[in-house]
Scaffold this motif. Structure first.
Motif, PDB file in Angstrom:
ATOM      1  N   SER A  46      -2.122 -11.052  -4.004  1.00  0.00           N
ATOM      2  CA  SER A  46      -1.163 -10.480  -4.947  1.00  0.00           C
ATOM      3  C   SER A  46      -1.230  -8.962  -4.931  1.00  0.00           C
ATOM      4  O   SER A  46      -0.211  -8.284  -5.084  1.00  0.00           O
ATOM      5  CB  SER A  46      -1.453 -11.009  -6.360  1.00  0.00           C
ATOM      6  OG  SER A  46      -0.532 -10.487  -7.288  1.00  0.00           O
ATOM      7  N   CYS A  47      -2.424  -8.402  -4.745  1.00  0.00           N
ATOM      8  CA  CYS A  47      -2.557  -6.946  -4.628  1.00  0.00           C
ATOM      9  C   CYS A  47      -1.833  -6.445  -3.388  1.00  0.00           C
ATOM     10  O   CYS A  47      -1.127  -5.422  -3.435  1.00  0.00           O
ATOM     11  CB  CYS A  47      -4.030  -6.551  -4.558  1.00  0.00           C
ATOM     12  SG  CYS A  47      -5.026  -7.044  -5.980  1.00  0.00           S
ATOM     13  N   TYR A  48      -2.004  -7.152  -2.281  1.00  0.00           N
ATOM     14  CA  TYR A  48      -1.313  -6.771  -1.048  1.00  0.00           C
ATOM     15  C   TYR A  48       0.201  -6.761  -1.248  1.00  0.00           C
ATOM     16  O   TYR A  48       0.898  -5.873  -0.758  1.00  0.00           O
ATOM     17  CB  TYR A  48      -1.658  -7.740   0.081  1.00  0.00           C
ATOM     18  CG  TYR A  48      -2.897  -7.389   0.877  1.00  0.00           C
ATOM     19  CD1 TYR A  48      -2.824  -6.550   1.972  1.00  0.00           C
ATOM     20  CD2 TYR A  48      -4.134  -7.927   0.534  1.00  0.00           C
ATOM     21  CE1 TYR A  48      -3.948  -6.246   2.728  1.00  0.00           C
ATOM     22  CE2 TYR A  48      -5.276  -7.628   1.276  1.00  0.00           C
ATOM     23  CZ  TYR A  48      -5.180  -6.788   2.366  1.00  0.00           C
ATOM     24  OH  TYR A  48      -6.303  -6.491   3.092  1.00  0.00           O
ATOM     25  N   GLU A  49       0.701  -7.772  -1.952  1.00  0.00           N
ATOM     26  CA  GLU A  49       2.144  -7.878  -2.159  1.00  0.00           C
ATOM     27  C   GLU A  49       2.697  -6.696  -2.942  1.00  0.00           C
ATOM     28  O   GLU A  49       3.868  -6.362  -2.850  1.00  0.00           O
ATOM     29  CB  GLU A  49       2.468  -9.191  -2.881  1.00  0.00           C
ATOM     30  CG  GLU A  49       2.229 -10.426  -2.015  1.00  0.00           C
ATOM     31  CD  GLU A  49       2.193 -11.696  -2.841  1.00  0.00           C
ATOM     32  OE1 GLU A  49       2.337 -11.619  -4.077  1.00  0.00           O
ATOM     33  OE2 GLU A  49       1.999 -12.765  -2.247  1.00  0.00           O
ATOM     34  N   ASN A  50       1.830  -6.050  -3.732  1.00  0.00           N
ATOM     35  CA  ASN A  50       2.271  -4.938  -4.566  1.00  0.00           C
ATOM     36  C   ASN A  50       1.881  -3.578  -3.966  1.00  0.00           C
ATOM     37  O   ASN A  50       2.002  -2.550  -4.620  1.00  0.00           O
ATOM     38  CB  ASN A  50       1.676  -5.032  -5.973  1.00  0.00           C
ATOM     39  CG  ASN A  50       2.722  -4.903  -7.062  1.00  0.00           C
ATOM     40  OD1 ASN A  50       3.181  -5.896  -7.613  1.00  0.00           O
ATOM     41  ND2 ASN A  50       3.132  -3.670  -7.365  1.00  0.00           N
ATOM     42  N   MET A  51       1.399  -3.583  -2.740  1.00  0.00           N
ATOM     43  CA  MET A  51       0.975  -2.318  -2.144  1.00  0.00           C
ATOM     44  C   MET A  51       2.177  -1.429  -1.825  1.00  0.00           C
ATOM     45  O   MET A  51       2.154  -0.220  -2.016  1.00  0.00           O
ATOM     46  CB  MET A  51       0.154  -2.564  -0.880  1.00  0.00           C
ATOM     47  CG  MET A  51      -0.486  -1.294  -0.336  1.00  0.00           C
ATOM     48  SD  MET A  51      -1.786  -1.601   0.870  1.00  0.00           S
ATOM     49  CE  MET A  51      -0.821  -2.183   2.261  1.00  0.00           C
TER      50      MET A  51
END
Length: 536
Positions: A46-51
């Motif tokens: 989920s962090c990657y998706e919001n990078m």
């Protein structure tokens, strides 16, 4: 979009994903989550998706003199580029809330990963390092646009989010650099990840981003030192230039030797943004994100000379012949051919009076500048939805950061040139010695101009130019003049004295526009945020 005072403190759903590039959503509660290592990996995804996103990646190009957005597409990017925006602008507001959304997700991972029982310690350290990287990257982006920003490394309450003040930009950047230094030992190199984990953050990415932060600060010795960790050694990753420039931006060549950090797409995550920058006969939509004549003019000739330089051989009546090969790999112009989604070869005609006129400057839905981007075009995309990864940092960027730093240290010699500028030009298929050999006798300012032009040509349409013109403090020059399109001899167009279409005037105020304003919504919630100079 949720606003930061809610984003940074409210628990929300994290996207679950068994593969990095195939997100699915799954609601969770604190009691039911953090059961095993996969929960931690899912939260990290989920962090990657919001990078970052394709919306920012492509739209940011129009925040420079490389591109233009026709109308208010890309959430009012054109208003920002034109200098006609205020703190309520949608692009400004979105940047703030999006980055804090990423920071919130990273803090959730970092605060909760210890709840996972019996977790492999190496994997745990790697997940923590990846989350810290994404958080550091998000803070870097925030400070680049806004300067001083609210800074925290844990989840904060609603009340705290309404009273927190901003932290000095340099203090935040000190934190970013410290994080990028501390996490390196826990990150694998690009050749150590298994195929199933390709696309994850690597040690090389931490080093390259650190170099970029120091580039922003103008700390040239540190830029040099960081770049040398990737150029002169394979200990931190094995990187090299891909043989053919155009092949960098094709699905078949993802995860190539040049990629250091990129946005991951594929599986359940795709983008259709390419429909906004391709000719409308190819993508069947209006062409709203288009190259400028100023970008076209900056591509050098095959002999290494700028088009207005004596002896360049540039012919204004045959402007696209004998130009930097990267020009043809990046931009479609009058007479270019492209294979469309149906496998048919189209000739793109942009001059007024062309038959058919669909892609010409005569047509309301066509590019107003007479140019289109083809870099990042994915003709294999089903229903226009591409899974092509988008590079954030490439090895070529590291080489050119190194060249710039060495020149600013007054140490750009033939040896450094051969490792950097010559390498990118030879890969681009330049063969003339005037383009490939070190310009002996050139002054530091002359070499600076060469290196800056090389960055522009090599990294065009990769979201880098807006960063460069602001750190070089030339945005108030290059964005304070009209957006120009092709030279025309007929038609009812607004033209400059040389016959080039004037698409729109732009305005950039120094120093006001070098920082974006704190969004109106955020200040309404928190009066302690203050405002950047000259903004209200």
């Amino acid at each position: 979009m949720k606003k930061v005072f809610l984003i940074i403190c409210c628990a929300a759903a994290l996207f679950s994903c068994r593969k990095l590039d195939q997100p699915n959503t799954r609601e969770f509660t604190e009691e039911a989550y953090w059961r095993d290592a996969q929960d931690a990996l899912d939260a990290l995804t989920s962090c990657y998706e919001n990078m970052s996103s394709d919306f920012y990646y492509f739209g940011n190009e129009a925040l420079s003199d490389n591109a233009y957005v026709a109308g208010t597409g890309f959430s009012s990017v054109s208003l920002v580029a034109g200098g006609s925006y205020d703190p309520s602008n949608a692009r400004v507001t979105a940047e703030w809330s999006y980055r804090y959304g990423a920071i919130r997700k990273c803090n959730i991972v970092l605060e909760n990963i210890d709840k996972v029982p019996s977790m492999d310690e190496t994997l745990k350290r790697r997940i923590i390092a990846e989350a810290r990287f994404i958080r550091a990257y998000s803070y870097f982006e925030l400070t680049d646009w806004f300067g001083d920003v609210p800074f925290f490394t844990t989840q904060i309450s609603v009340d705290e989010s309404k009273t927190i003040s901003r932290t000095a930009q340099n203090t935040v950047l000190d934190f970013v650099l410290q994080e990028l230094s501390e996490i390196r030992g826990d990150l694998p190199t690009n050749v150590q990840y298994a195929e199933k984990d390709r696309g994850r953050i690597t040690r090389g990415a931490a080093i390259a981003l650190s170099a970029k932060v120091q580039l922003k600060r103008g700390v040239w010795e540190e830029v040099k030192n960081e770049c040398e960790l990737l150029i002169n050694s394979t200990e931190n990753g094995t990187y090299s230039l891909l043989g053919t420039y155009a092949n960098l931006f094709k699905v078949a060549n993802e995860f190539n030797s040049e990629v250091i950090l990129d946005l991951q797409y594929g599986g359940g995550r795709t983008f259709s943004t390419q429909r906004s920058f391709l000719p409308q006969t190819v993508a069947l939509l209006r062409s709203v994100l288009v190259p400028t004549q100023d970008l076209v003019d900056d591509y050098i000739m095959l002999n290494g000379k700028a088009i207005r330089e004596a002896g360049s051989g540039y012919n204004e009546n045959d402007p696209y012949t004998n130009r930097d090969p990267r020009f043809e790999a990046t931009i479609l112009h009058h007479g270019s051919t492209i294979t469309d989604f149906e496998g048919q070869v189209q000739t793109i005609l942009t001059q007024p009076g062309s038959v058919p006129a669909t892609n010409s400057v005569d047509d309301q839905g066509a590019s107003p500048t007479g140019y289109y981007f083809q870099k990042h075009y994915d003709p294999t995309a089903p229903n226009y939805n591409s899974g092509l990864n988008l590079p954030i940092i490439r090895y070529a960027d590291v080489l050119l950061m190194y060249a710039e730093a060495m020149n600013e240290l007054n140490n750009l010699d033939a040896d450094i040139w051969n490792k950097t500028v010559r390498a990118t030009r030879v890969r681009a298929k330049f063969t003339d010695a005037g383009a490939t050999e070190f310009p002996t006798g050139a002054s530091q300012p002359q070499l600076r101009e060469i290196v800056r032009r090389e960055r522009r040509a090599e990294l065009a349409f990769e979201g880098v130019r807006a960063f460069d013109i602001r750190r070089w403090k030339i945005a108030d020059v290059v964005l304070n003049k009209p957006v120009r399109g092709i030279k025309v001899s007929s038609g009812a167009f607004n033209k400059d004295p040389n016959g080039y279409i004037i698409v729109e005037a732009r305005r950039f105020e120094d120093p006001k526009h070098y920082l974006w304003p704190v969004p109106t919504f955020e200040r309404d919630q928190n009066q302690n945020l203050g405002q950047n100079p000259d903004w209200q």
